[in-house]
Design a protein around this motif. Structure first.
Motif, short mmCIF file in Angstrom:
data_model
loop_
_atom_site.label_atom_id
_atom_site.label_comp_id
_atom_site.label_asym_id
_atom_site.label_seq_id
_atom_site.Cartn_x
_atom_site.Cartn_y
_atom_site.Cartn_z
N UNK A 184 75.29 83.91 101.47
CA UNK A 184 75.04 82.60 100.87
C UNK A 184 76.30 81.99 100.27
N UNK A 185 76.94 82.74 99.41
CA UNK A 185 78.08 82.20 98.68
C UNK A 185 79.25 81.93 99.61
N UNK A 186 79.55 82.88 100.50
CA UNK A 186 80.64 82.65 101.45
C UNK A 186 80.35 81.45 102.34
N UNK A 187 79.12 81.39 102.84
CA UNK A 187 78.73 80.26 103.68
C UNK A 187 78.80 78.94 102.95
N UNK A 188 78.38 78.95 101.68
CA UNK A 188 78.40 77.72 100.90
C UNK A 188 79.82 77.20 100.70
N UNK A 189 80.74 78.08 100.33
CA UNK A 189 82.11 77.62 100.09
C UNK A 189 82.77 77.14 101.39
N UNK A 190 82.50 77.83 102.50
CA UNK A 190 83.06 77.41 103.77
C UNK A 190 82.51 76.04 104.18
N UNK A 191 81.19 75.89 104.06
CA UNK A 191 80.57 74.62 104.43
C UNK A 191 80.94 73.51 103.45
N UNK A 192 81.02 73.84 102.17
CA UNK A 192 81.37 72.84 101.16
C UNK A 192 82.74 72.23 101.47
N UNK A 193 83.71 73.10 101.78
CA UNK A 193 85.04 72.60 102.11
C UNK A 193 85.04 71.77 103.38
N UNK A 194 84.30 72.23 104.40
CA UNK A 194 84.27 71.50 105.67
C UNK A 194 83.60 70.14 105.52
N UNK A 195 82.50 70.09 104.76
CA UNK A 195 81.78 68.83 104.58
C UNK A 195 82.61 67.87 103.73
N UNK A 196 83.28 68.39 102.71
CA UNK A 196 84.17 67.53 101.91
C UNK A 196 85.26 66.92 102.78
N UNK A 197 85.84 67.73 103.66
CA UNK A 197 86.87 67.20 104.57
C UNK A 197 86.29 66.12 105.47
N UNK A 198 85.08 66.37 105.99
CA UNK A 198 84.45 65.39 106.89
C UNK A 198 84.15 64.08 106.16
N UNK A 199 83.86 64.17 104.86
CA UNK A 199 83.54 62.98 104.06
C UNK A 199 84.79 62.36 103.44
N UNK A 200 85.96 62.96 103.71
CA UNK A 200 87.23 62.50 103.12
C UNK A 200 87.19 62.55 101.59
N UNK A 201 86.54 63.58 101.07
CA UNK A 201 86.49 63.78 99.61
C UNK A 201 87.81 64.38 99.14
N UNK A 202 88.23 64.07 97.92
CA UNK A 202 89.48 64.63 97.41
C UNK A 202 89.34 66.12 97.12
N UNK A 203 90.43 66.87 97.10
CA UNK A 203 90.35 68.30 96.74
C UNK A 203 89.97 68.45 95.27
N UNK A 204 89.36 69.57 94.94
CA UNK A 204 89.00 69.83 93.56
C UNK A 204 90.21 70.14 92.70
N UNK A 205 90.01 70.12 91.40
CA UNK A 205 91.08 70.42 90.45
C UNK A 205 91.40 71.91 90.47
N UNK A 206 92.67 72.26 90.56
CA UNK A 206 93.10 73.65 90.54
C UNK A 206 93.94 73.90 89.29
N UNK A 207 93.64 74.99 88.61
CA UNK A 207 94.39 75.36 87.41
C UNK A 207 94.82 76.82 87.49
N UNK A 208 95.17 77.25 88.69
CA UNK A 208 95.56 78.63 88.91
C UNK A 208 96.90 78.95 88.22
N UNK A 209 97.02 80.19 87.79
CA UNK A 209 98.28 80.67 87.21
C UNK A 209 99.21 81.07 88.34
N UNK A 210 100.45 80.64 88.24
CA UNK A 210 101.43 80.98 89.25
C UNK A 210 102.35 82.11 88.74
N UNK A 211 102.81 82.97 89.65
CA UNK A 211 103.78 84.00 89.28
C UNK A 211 105.12 83.35 88.98
N UNK A 212 105.78 83.87 87.97
CA UNK A 212 107.12 83.35 87.61
C UNK A 212 108.17 84.04 88.46
#
Length: 320
Positions: free
Chosen positions: A292-320
């Motif tokens: 369910x979860x893997x399928x949802x994230x894969x489909x969510x990203x694909x549908x967002x791309x098809x709808x030309x939706x903007x990417x979500x906000x990312x606040x990941x920590x980067x390695x220095x």
């Protein structure tokens, strides 16, 4: 210049995207479609999982033998019991959850005020955003989930979504429709926390060792592998965190347990089930939830791309 005269480094404002109402409608549509398709497709597994939780005939069965027993006693159509309320319930819940997560993650990031603080407190942001989004989504889901469980647990209760929902509303009113609201919150909020928070950290772990250039040039296959792996791990976490409440929710909606307040009923049922009973059906549910979860994230990203939706906000920590 002495150390005491040095000025502290200026905090870097976070470049928070300004999503529009149209953007949120696209997030809602993508979340609604990915959740209704995946949950609807998992209906046969969910039928067997629910029977294992609440029906003594199924207690010693696994996913495969349980499915065979359903087919033998009810026919193949028995595996699709509750499909209607599942599809509709997760259509509205999925849209509200995914759009709500994008909204509340943005709000909490803005409250943090700057990039350093947002990154430092990103776990709290993920937890808060997923919890608040799920709370409001569950207001929409609970009556339909109650209908689904009645259809699955009480053979012959009704013919489908409309007749089941109507009967439940007529005979028990709002009290019956929302009898499972507290346990569904106890189930769905840990589920959402595992789903979104673990997925965020899996992506962060995958991206942390990459340069920005490498990340921008990732192939479609690499992006798919990262999204799939992150979704599977997040699905396992979501299943484990929410399993006890999922079992109690099935019992409550079947009418089990003493009378009294909902916390009292939950406490009694939990004591009666014990640790082993609360995790009955975890194996099938982990399989179901990972898919369910893997399928949802894969489909969510694909549908967002098809709808030309903007990417979500990312606040990941980067390695220095």
């Amino acid at each position: 210049m002495s150390r005491s005269d040095e000025k502290p480094a200026a905090l870097v404002p976070f470049a928070v995207p300004q999503f529009t109402l149209t953007d949120y409608s696209k997030f809602f549509a993508a979340g609604a479609l990915c959740c209704t398709v995946t949950h609807g497709g998992m209906t046969p597994i969910d039928v067997v999982k629910t029977r294992i939780q609440i029906d003594s005939e199924y207690k010693k069965l696994n996913l495969l033998t349980g499915a065979r027993h359903v087919i033998r006693t009810e026919g193949a159509s028995g595996l699709l019991t509750g499909f209607g309320p599942t599809a509709v319930g997760y259509l509205v819940q999925g849209g509200a959850k995914f759009a709500g997560y994008e909204f509340w993650k943005k709000q909490f990031t803005q409250i943090a005020g700057d990039q350093e603080s947002a990154v430092k407190y990103r776990t709290a942001i993920y937890l808060g955003a997923s919890s608040v989004a799920e709370f409001f989504a569950d207001i929409l889901l609970t009556p339909l989930e109650a209908t689904r469980i009645r259809l699955v647990s009480q053979h012959g209760y009704a013919n489908g979504l409309v007749s089941g929902f109507t009967r439940l509303a007529r005979e028990e009113g709002m009290r019956g429709l929302y009898a499972g609201f507290l346990p569904i919150l106890c189930k769905q909020i840990p589920y959402a926390i595992g789903q979104f928070t673990v997925n965020e950290f899996c992506h962060e772990l995958a991206f942390r060792s990459m340069s920005e250039e490498t990340r921008r040039s990732l192939s479609g296959g690499s992006k798919f592998a990262i999204a799939l792996g992150s979704g599977v791990v997040a699905g396992f976490a979501a299943a484990i965190l929410s399993q006890p409440a999922d079992t109690l929710l099935s019992q409550i909606n079947k009418g089990h347990g003493p009378t009294g307040s909902m916390p009292h009923r939950l406490a009694v049922l939990a004591r009666e089930a014990g640790f082993k009973g609360l995790f009955a059906g975890l194996g099938p549910r982990m399989v179901m939830t990972a898919g369910l979860v893997a399928g949802q994230f894969l489909m969510y990203g694909a549908i967002k791309d098809a709808l030309s939706a903007p990417p979500g906000l990312e606040i990941h920590k980067e390695d220095k």
